[in-house]
Design a protein around this motif. Structure first.
Motif, short mmCIF file in Angstrom:
data_model
loop_
_atom_site.label_atom_id
_atom_site.label_comp_id
_atom_site.label_asym_id
_atom_site.label_seq_id
_atom_site.Cartn_x
_atom_site.Cartn_y
_atom_site.Cartn_z
N CYS A 9 -8.24 -11.09 5.50
CA CYS A 9 -8.33 -12.51 5.91
C CYS A 9 -6.94 -13.11 5.83
O CYS A 9 -6.08 -12.64 5.08
N GLN A 68 -8.84 -17.37 8.64
CA GLN A 68 -9.00 -16.39 9.73
C GLN A 68 -9.78 -15.20 9.17
O GLN A 68 -9.54 -14.77 8.05
N PRO A 69 -10.73 -14.67 9.92
CA PRO A 69 -11.49 -13.53 9.41
C PRO A 69 -10.63 -12.26 9.31
O PRO A 69 -9.62 -12.13 9.99
N SER A 70 -11.06 -11.38 8.45
CA SER A 70 -10.42 -10.07 8.36
C SER A 70 -10.74 -9.29 9.62
O SER A 70 -11.57 -9.72 10.45
N GLN A 71 -10.13 -8.13 9.77
CA GLN A 71 -10.41 -7.31 10.96
C GLN A 71 -11.88 -6.92 10.98
O GLN A 71 -12.53 -7.01 12.02
N HIS A 74 -13.94 -10.03 11.80
CA HIS A 74 -13.85 -10.35 13.22
C HIS A 74 -14.75 -9.42 14.03
O HIS A 74 -15.44 -9.86 14.96
N ARG A 79 -15.41 -15.84 13.11
CA ARG A 79 -14.41 -16.64 13.80
C ARG A 79 -13.67 -17.51 12.78
O ARG A 79 -14.16 -17.73 11.67
N PRO A 80 -12.51 -18.05 13.14
CA PRO A 80 -11.79 -18.90 12.20
C PRO A 80 -12.65 -20.09 11.74
O PRO A 80 -13.40 -20.66 12.52
N GLY A 105 -17.59 -13.97 8.85
CA GLY A 105 -18.17 -12.80 9.51
C GLY A 105 -18.84 -11.83 8.55
O GLY A 105 -19.74 -11.11 8.94
#
Length: 190
Positions: A9, A68-71, A74, A79-80, A105
């Motif tokens: 994140c 911001q979400p982690s990979q 996401h 989503r942010p 997420g």
């Protein structure tokens, strides 16, 4: 690629014209708050990257933090998430716990942060115009005026007579008498 290998994140912290200033948000140690956010780790032990922004555009929500979400978050549909009015330590604790649990997420927004969720398109609430008088009061005032007018047309009744009072009538007589040759100040002295 495993979750640990993916991007963690990320946080974007507003520190522009309003956010992070004592003038806009007094009583908050903004430097300590930024240091606290910079020390957040995720469940894999990775430090969450923090960047500052000059202005995120929703100044009425100062202090603003975007998560911001982690990979992996996401990929799971995260989503942010924009958070406003992030000025209390308890909110930073909730944010820390949320990111540790996976963040957007992967974990639901904690109850403590739900009321602080906002968006980049948030509009400043307009101040409600105070009505000078309620409709009911206006109707009562109009009815009162109409009643006074009706009484006046009938010949009084509102306490104010249109004809001269007895006292006024006496003053007029005295003036007429004084014109007849007698002066009001001439009296016989004994």
């Amino acid at each position: 690629m495993g979750e640990i290998d993916g991007r963690p994140c990320r946080l974007t912290v507003c520190r522009g014209c309003c956010c992070g200033t004592r003038k806009k948000v007094p009583g908050v140690d903004h430097r300590a708050q930024l240091a606290r956010l910079s020390a957040i780790d995720d469940h894999a032990g990775r430090t969450v990257p923090v960047r500052t922004s000059k202005c995120l555009g929703i100044c009425f929500q100062a202090d603003v933090v975007v998560v911001q979400p982690s990979q992996a978050g996401h990929a799971a549909g995260g989503r942010p998430v924009w958070l406003g009015k992030m000025t209390e330590d308890a909110l930073l604790d909730a944010l820390d716990d949320w990111i540790f649990d996976g963040g957007p997420g992967l974990a639901p927004v904690p109850a403590a942060l739900v009321g602080h969720v906002t968006s980049k398109d948030a509009k400043k609430p307009k101040k409600r115009k105070r009505r000078e008088k309620s409709k009911k009061a206006e109707k009562a005032k109009k009815a009162e005026k109409a009643e006074k007018k009706r009484r006046k047309e009938k010949g009084g009744g509102d306490g104010k007579a249109s004809r001269p009072t007895a006292r006024d009538d006496g003053k007029k007589r005295r003036k007429k008498k004084d014109k007849g040759g007698k002066k009001g100040g001439d009296r016989k002295k004994k």
